[in-house]
Every structure is written in C-alpha cells, then in structure tokens.
Design a protein around this motif. Structure first.
Motif, PDB file in Angstrom:
ATOM      1  N   ARG A  79      34.317 -77.434  25.022  1.00  0.00           N
ATOM      2  CA  ARG A  79      33.791 -77.862  26.318  1.00  0.00           C
ATOM      3  C   ARG A  79      32.823 -76.860  26.931  1.00  0.00           C
ATOM      4  O   ARG A  79      31.929 -77.242  27.691  1.00  0.00           O
ATOM      5  N   GLU A  80      32.977 -75.575  26.597  1.00  0.00           N
ATOM      6  CA  GLU A  80      32.221 -74.533  27.294  1.00  0.00           C
ATOM      7  C   GLU A  80      31.046 -73.979  26.504  1.00  0.00           C
ATOM      8  O   GLU A  80      30.304 -73.151  27.027  1.00  0.00           O
ATOM      9  N   ASN A  81      30.856 -74.393  25.248  1.00  0.00           N
ATOM     10  CA  ASN A  81      29.676 -73.917  24.530  1.00  0.00           C
ATOM     11  C   ASN A  81      28.420 -74.447  25.219  1.00  0.00           C
ATOM     12  O   ASN A  81      28.464 -75.391  25.993  1.00  0.00           O
ATOM     13  N   TRP A  82      27.264 -73.832  24.928  1.00  0.00           N
ATOM     14  CA  TRP A  82      26.054 -74.148  25.697  1.00  0.00           C
ATOM     15  C   TRP A  82      25.550 -75.565  25.456  1.00  0.00           C
ATOM     16  O   TRP A  82      25.011 -76.191  26.371  1.00  0.00           O
ATOM     17  N   THR A  83      25.755 -76.112  24.256  1.00  0.00           N
ATOM     18  CA  THR A  83      25.253 -77.465  24.006  1.00  0.00           C
ATOM     19  C   THR A  83      26.119 -78.514  24.704  1.00  0.00           C
ATOM     20  O   THR A  83      25.620 -79.551  25.140  1.00  0.00           O
ATOM     21  N   ALA A  84      27.422 -78.240  24.830  1.00  0.00           N
ATOM     22  CA  ALA A  84      28.282 -79.144  25.594  1.00  0.00           C
ATOM     23  C   ALA A  84      27.884 -79.147  27.061  1.00  0.00           C
ATOM     24  O   ALA A  84      27.958 -80.185  27.742  1.00  0.00           O
ATOM     25  N   ARG A  85      27.436 -77.988  27.578  1.00  0.00           N
ATOM     26  CA  ARG A  85      26.955 -77.923  28.960  1.00  0.00           C
ATOM     27  C   ARG A  85      25.684 -78.754  29.117  1.00  0.00           C
ATOM     28  O   ARG A  85      25.482 -79.393  30.160  1.00  0.00           O
ATOM     29  N   ILE A  86      24.807 -78.736  28.098  1.00  0.00           N
ATOM     30  CA  ILE A  86      23.616 -79.580  28.158  1.00  0.00           C
ATOM     31  C   ILE A  86      24.019 -81.053  28.141  1.00  0.00           C
ATOM     32  O   ILE A  86      23.508 -81.861  28.926  1.00  0.00           O
ATOM     33  N   ARG A  87      24.932 -81.382  27.252  1.00  0.00           N
ATOM     34  CA  ARG A  87      25.403 -82.776  27.194  1.00  0.00           C
ATOM     35  C   ARG A  87      25.913 -83.235  28.551  1.00  0.00           C
ATOM     36  O   ARG A  87      25.651 -84.382  28.954  1.00  0.00           O
ATOM     37  N   ALA A  88      26.612 -82.380  29.265  1.00  0.00           N
ATOM     38  CA  ALA A  88      27.164 -82.748  30.562  1.00  0.00           C
ATOM     39  C   ALA A  88      26.078 -83.063  31.584  1.00  0.00           C
ATOM     40  O   ALA A  88      26.323 -83.790  32.558  1.00  0.00           O
ATOM     41  N   ALA A  89      24.869 -82.528  31.369  1.00  0.00           N
ATOM     42  CA  ALA A  89      23.764 -82.760  32.297  1.00  0.00           C
ATOM     43  C   ALA A  89      22.913 -83.974  31.918  1.00  0.00           C
ATOM     44  O   ALA A  89      22.013 -84.352  32.669  1.00  0.00           O
TER      45      ALA A  89
END
Length: 263
Positions: A79-89
C-alpha cells in the motif's frame, strides 16, 4: 555498527578507484561511450505514436521497478510503495499491476518484467530501474543500450505513455557516512547516468516523460524522514514524496487534468 545499504553497494562498486571523475573517461574508446543521442531506426520512430494530451480512461497502469516498487522500507509495502500512491491519485476505474522484484537490474527486468507488462496491455507505464544498475557495476553504455531497447519495445508493442524516473542525489543520501571524495565521485556517477537516461529518452519525444529526481533529492539532508531505517530505501514519507514528484511532472506534461487550485 551496521553499514548502510548505500555504502555496501558503493564499496562493491569500488567507488574509491573506478568511478570516473568526469562523465567521459579518456581511457574508453568511442564505442564504449554512452551515446549522446542513441540511434533509433526510422521505422521504429514512426511506429511510436506521440502521447495524447491526457491519458485515456480507464487507465491500465503497469509499474515496473525494483525494491522501491516492492515497497521495501515501508510498514505496509503493497500500500505504501510509491506506485501504489500514484494509483491512489488516479481515477477509481484504473487497473493497476506491479511488476517488481527487489535487487533487479534493467537487463534482468527486460527479460522478466517487461514481457509481462506488455501482455498486461498498459496505457501507462512507470519505470524506475536505474539505481541497482548504477551501484551494481553495470557499465553505463550497456545500461543505456538496454534502456533504449526497452523504451523502443514499450513504445512499439503498447500504446502506453512511459514515465521514467532517473537517479536521485546519492551523494546527499550518503553524506553522513561518505568522505568528501566519495561524495564527489557519487556526484559524477549520478551526473553521467542521468545524462545517459535523458539521451535514451529524447528520441521518443513526449511519449517518454523523464521525471528528474535530482533537484528534490538534494533536500535529503533536511528531510531525514524521507529515508527508512536502512539508510537507503525510502520511508513511507519518502514514497509519498516520490509519488508527488511523479504526479506533478505528469500534471505539468498534460497527462493528467490540472490539479484544483488551492485558495
């Protein structure tokens, strides 16, 4: 005392003796030099369509990477890797898949991750596959040729917009443990590799967006919270910063709608 991951890798690379003081060491022949503008045949260039003004929806997002995309250094890696953060946006109907393995180099990923990503039929690909190569004794000309081949394959075999991250400021990251000489060598290393990454991406125009991590990473000495306890991988806050930098670049390039004004 536990040696940091960065210094372990730097020692393996032999930075004290083998990293050139300038991007182009005189002892190398022209054939061994990273190409300032990698060749790309006309047919391949014609087959690589330019990026649209904005990503089509629904977005099919393939994330290529190494330990950063795995999420090493975070409390909840998936959940906290950088690509998951992009997915969340991205929009809710985005389809997201990670293709990542800790310690992988670009050459290895080209055999393992890239074919799977192409089969996924992405419309967006992010790729951060450079640091392991730079610190793992992969010759820069070899890396650049592999990057050129990977970008050509992705732009020819998919309709995806490619977002490519370069190498952050390893010298600032290692400042607490490295000598001034070693930091200078790391500066030269990062400069040479980032120039090669930019040159490999240039023939593809807007189809390949390079996200320059160097300016923000120079602030690492003021943001210890961006680095995990191992002294090398991003922390959850660092992963969010990586995602923010990438999203900002995508907004500026017109790939995503303008962010709402904050007043």
């Amino acid at each position: 005392m536990k040696t940091s991951v960065l210094l372990t890798l730097a020692t393996a690379l032999g930075l004290g003796t083998t990293v050139p003081a300038a991007p182009r060491p005189p002892e190398q022949s022209p054939e061994e030099q990273p190409s300032p503008m990698p060749p790309m045949n006309a047919a391949a260039r014609a087959e690589a369509p330019l990026a649209s003004a904005a990503l089509r929806t629904p977005i099919r997002y393939a994330a290529l990477g190494a330990s950063d995309t795995v999420g090493v250094g975070s409390r909840a890696p998936a959940r906290e890797n950088w690509t998951a953060r992009i997915r969340a946006a991205l929009p809710e109907n985005t389809v997201y898949e990670r293709f990542a393995r800790s310690g992988i180099t670009l050459g290895e990923a080209a055999k393992v991750e890239v074919p799977r990503a192409i089969a996924f039929r992405p419309t967006l690909v992010t790729m951060w596959l450079s640091v392991n190569d730079a610190l793992g004794q992969v010759p820069l000309p070899t890396y650049q040729k592999s990057l050129q081949a990977t970008l050509e394959l992705l732009t020819r075999e998919t309709d995806a917009q490619v977002v490519l991250l370069n190498i952050p400021d390893l010298a600032t990251l290692s400042a607490a443990q490295a000598s001034p000489q070693r930091r200078a060598q790391l500066h030269a290393l990062v400069s040479a590799w980032n120039a090669a990454i930019a040159a490999a991406a240039r023939p593809y125009g807007p189809r390949v967006l390079v996200v320059d991590l160097l300016p923000a990473s120079k602030q690492l000495s003021q943001h210890a919270e961006w680095v995990s306890a191992d002294g090398f991988h991003p922390s959850p806050e660092g992963y969010q910063k990586l995602a923010d930098l990438t999203l900002e670049a995508m907004h500026r390039a017109g790939l995503l709608p303008p962010e709402p004004s904050r007043h």
